[in-house]
Design an enzyme around this catalytic site. Structure first.
Site, PDB file in Angstrom:
ATOM      1  N   HIS A 198       0.833  -1.200   0.000  1.00  0.00           N
ATOM      2  CA  HIS A 198       0.000   0.000   0.000  1.00  0.00           C
ATOM      3  C   HIS A 198       0.868   1.250   0.000  1.00  0.00           C
ATOM      4  O   HIS A 198       1.910   1.309   0.657  1.00  0.00           O
ATOM      5  CB  HIS A 198      -0.980   0.003   1.178  1.00  0.00           C
ATOM      6  CG  HIS A 198      -0.366   0.062   2.541  1.00  0.00           C
ATOM      7  ND1 HIS A 198       0.002   1.248   3.146  1.00  0.00           N
ATOM      8  CD2 HIS A 198      -0.089  -0.913   3.444  1.00  0.00           C
ATOM      9  CE1 HIS A 198       0.476   1.000   4.356  1.00  0.00           C
ATOM     10  NE2 HIS A 198       0.441  -0.300   4.560  1.00  0.00           N
TER      11      HIS A 198
ATOM     12  N   ASP B 198      -0.343   4.348   0.842  1.00  0.00           N
ATOM     13  CA  ASP B 198      -0.785   5.362   1.797  1.00  0.00           C
ATOM     14  C   ASP B 198      -0.091   5.206   3.139  1.00  0.00           C
ATOM     15  O   ASP B 198       0.298   4.105   3.545  1.00  0.00           O
ATOM     16  CB  ASP B 198      -2.303   5.344   1.965  1.00  0.00           C
ATOM     17  CG  ASP B 198      -2.844   4.010   2.465  1.00  0.00           C
ATOM     18  OD1 ASP B 198      -2.414   2.965   1.939  1.00  0.00           O
ATOM     19  OD2 ASP B 198      -3.702   4.010   3.373  1.00  0.00           O
TER      20      ASP B 198
ATOM     21  N   ASP C  49       6.379   1.484   6.965  1.00  0.00           N
ATOM     22  CA  ASP C  49       4.954   1.167   6.733  1.00  0.00           C
ATOM     23  C   ASP C  49       4.389   2.057   5.634  1.00  0.00           C
ATOM     24  O   ASP C  49       3.729   3.040   5.916  1.00  0.00           O
ATOM     25  CB  ASP C  49       4.181   1.353   8.034  1.00  0.00           C
ATOM     26  CG  ASP C  49       2.758   0.841   7.955  1.00  0.00           C
ATOM     27  OD1 ASP C  49       2.453   0.083   7.022  1.00  0.00           O
ATOM     28  OD2 ASP C  49       1.938   1.224   8.804  1.00  0.00           O
TER      29      ASP C  49
ATOM     30  N   GLU D 150      -4.744   1.830   5.075  1.00  0.00           N
ATOM     31  CA  GLU D 150      -4.737   2.228   6.481  1.00  0.00           C
ATOM     32  C   GLU D 150      -6.136   2.452   7.041  1.00  0.00           C
ATOM     33  O   GLU D 150      -6.333   2.402   8.250  1.00  0.00           O
ATOM     34  CB  GLU D 150      -3.895   3.502   6.658  1.00  0.00           C
ATOM     35  CG  GLU D 150      -2.406   3.333   6.379  1.00  0.00           C
ATOM     36  CD  GLU D 150      -1.681   2.525   7.444  1.00  0.00           C
ATOM     37  OE1 GLU D 150      -2.340   2.092   8.405  1.00  0.00           O
ATOM     38  OE2 GLU D 150      -0.463   2.327   7.304  1.00  0.00           O
TER      39      GLU D 150
ATOM     40  N   GLU E  60       4.399  -5.916   4.173  1.00  0.00           N
ATOM     41  CA  GLU E  60       4.221  -5.145   5.405  1.00  0.00           C
ATOM     42  C   GLU E  60       5.451  -5.360   6.299  1.00  0.00           C
ATOM     43  O   GLU E  60       6.162  -6.364   6.172  1.00  0.00           O
ATOM     44  CB  GLU E  60       2.964  -5.609   6.144  1.00  0.00           C
ATOM     45  CG  GLU E  60       1.655  -5.237   5.486  1.00  0.00           C
ATOM     46  CD  GLU E  60       1.200  -3.820   5.815  1.00  0.00           C
ATOM     47  OE1 GLU E  60       1.974  -3.076   6.462  1.00  0.00           O
ATOM     48  OE2 GLU E  60       0.075  -3.469   5.422  1.00  0.00           O
TER      49      GLU E  60
END
Length: 430
Positions: free
Chosen positions: A110, A112, A143, A178, A201
């Protein structure tokens, strides 16, 4: 890379791909991505997707960059929820050409990041990456900009080595992880799928093969307003909430008895946390309303509907036992992210492939440990779609969302190399 770094017997194509891993490019790309302040729902989130699309085009992949139909996704009965307001959301998938009869492996991450919070807690601008030796500091460092970089670097190494794949490699870069998983949900709805998935992750290079779920809840508690000087004539909504809060604590204790073995290392595998409490609008008035919002942990393999019913029953029983709330009960609603739990199927070969690749890159040593995670992630959306998925990536999750967020470049390099081997061994080569 020296020949004695890897003790396993590698194929010619594996060795060539590992030799093509560009460590300097990994560090450089990490700094570039951290500098894009891609906070969930912000315009920079879309900027990051377009930036990455350019990277995937440079790698010669088939690229699908599209504007998601937000009204249609929000109206879908299986929509996983969202918290951040947004005007747009972009999906991004890149894939190698179809090599033939091999499987498709998805590499997912991801773009974001969460807001940086109080700037005084940071040593400098959180979106101006700071390098101290081998460590890069900044919002999104672990992250999960480091994970995105590992995917890009692994793809570049495989492409640069000239490896001919039997199957396909696809990268899914998503928004909105998120706050619920909008990006992954939209990507799967578009028809992008595969036979297995690795999400980078921050796992500290361990294997995360299961995630607990997390449901965002809101509890509204009524009171009776009056002047503060005659508070005995009213009912303070804050006081009315306290028996509900104590009941929630008892519920958390009950739900954490005998957790799944993958979650047993955590003191509270399935946490129930009230994160926001709002009450009152005037100092000398007795507040007639309190709103508490929080997250509710979902046990592995538990139906989220059953978890919701558990919390709703807890609140109802607390109200029934209270003189005021019995006739003026609190209400529970479900808003924001709704993360189900998810896990890699027992015995699926992806676990052993990634574990062996990590060991080969490390030159032997301890077997990467396997465990579950107490937080929700996109793993559960791929698992629900029938795509076996695990998490394996650089960085320490305990530093994520904090002003101490950081990652070591050397760990990003190791994960990249493990991804190279995992990808080649999963999709196969000709």
């Amino acid at each position: 890379m020296t020949a004695d770094v890897f003790t396993a017997e590698l194929s010619t194509q594996e060795a060539a791909a590992l030799a093509a891993v560009d460590e300097e490019a990994i560090a450089r790309t990490l700094l570039e991505l951290i500098a894009i302040p891609s906070v969930t729902g912000s315009p920079a989130e879309s900027e990051a997707q377009h930036h990455l699309a350019g990277r995937l085009n440079q790698l010669g992949l088939d690229v699908d960059l599209w504007s998601m139909d937000l009204p249609a996704l929000l109206a879908h009965p299986s929509f996983p929820g969202a918290e951040a307001p947004r005007d747009e959301a972009w999906g991004l998938v890149g894939a190698t050409e179809d090599g033939g009869d091999g499987p498709t492996l998805i590499l997912q991450g991801h773009v974001d990041v969460v807001p940086p919070g109080d700037p005084e807690q940071w040593d400098g601008d959180p979106f101006v990456p700071r390098v101290v030796g081998d460590t890069v500091h900044g919002r999104g460092a672990c992250d999960m900009k480091a994970g995105l970089v590992a995917h890009l670097a692994a793809l570049a190494a495989i492409r640069g080595s000239g490896a001919r794949l039997r199957g396909r490699l696809a990268v899914h870069f998503v928004v909105g992880e998120e706050d619920g998983g909008l990006g992954t949900f939209g990507t799967l709805q578009r028809g992008h799928t595969g036979d297995a998935c690795i999400i980078t992750e921050p796992t500290g290079s361990a294997l995360i093969t299961a995630n607990a779920g997390a449901l965002t809840f809101r509890i509204t508690v009524p009171g009776l307003a009056t002047h503060g000087s005659s508070r005995d004539a009213g009912v303070n909504a804050l006081d009315a909430y306290l028996p509900v809060h104590r009941a929630l604590a008892r519920l958390e204790t009950k739900r954490n008895v005998n957790p799944d073995p993958l979650m047993a290392e955590y003191k509270i595998p399935y946490a129930l946390s009230v994160g926001m409490v709002r009450s009152g609008d005037w100092a000398s008035s007795v507040p007639d309303l309190l709103v508490a919002e929080g997250r509710f942990g979902v046990r592995l393999d538990e139906d989220p509907a059953a978890a919701r019913a558990d919390l709703e029953l807890c609140v109802a029983e607390a109200c029934a036992a209270d003189p005021w709330l019995r006739d003026h009960p609190a209400t529970v609603t479900w808003s924001g992210g709704q993360f189900a739990s998810g896990r890699l199927p027992l015995g699926h070969p992806l676990r052993d492939v990634v574990r062996a690749a990590a060991q080969d890159v490390a030159g032997g040593g301890p077997v990467p440990r396997e465990h579950g995670a107490p937080y929700g992630s996109d793993l559960r959306l791929y698992a629900a779609a029938g795509i076996p998925t695990l998490q394996f990536g650089p960085g320490d999750i305990r530093l994520a969302h904090s002003s101490q967020e950081q990652v070591c470049v050397s760990e990003v390099v190791r994960v990249t190399r493990a991804l190279v081997l995992s990808a080649l061994r999963t999709v196969g080569t000709k």
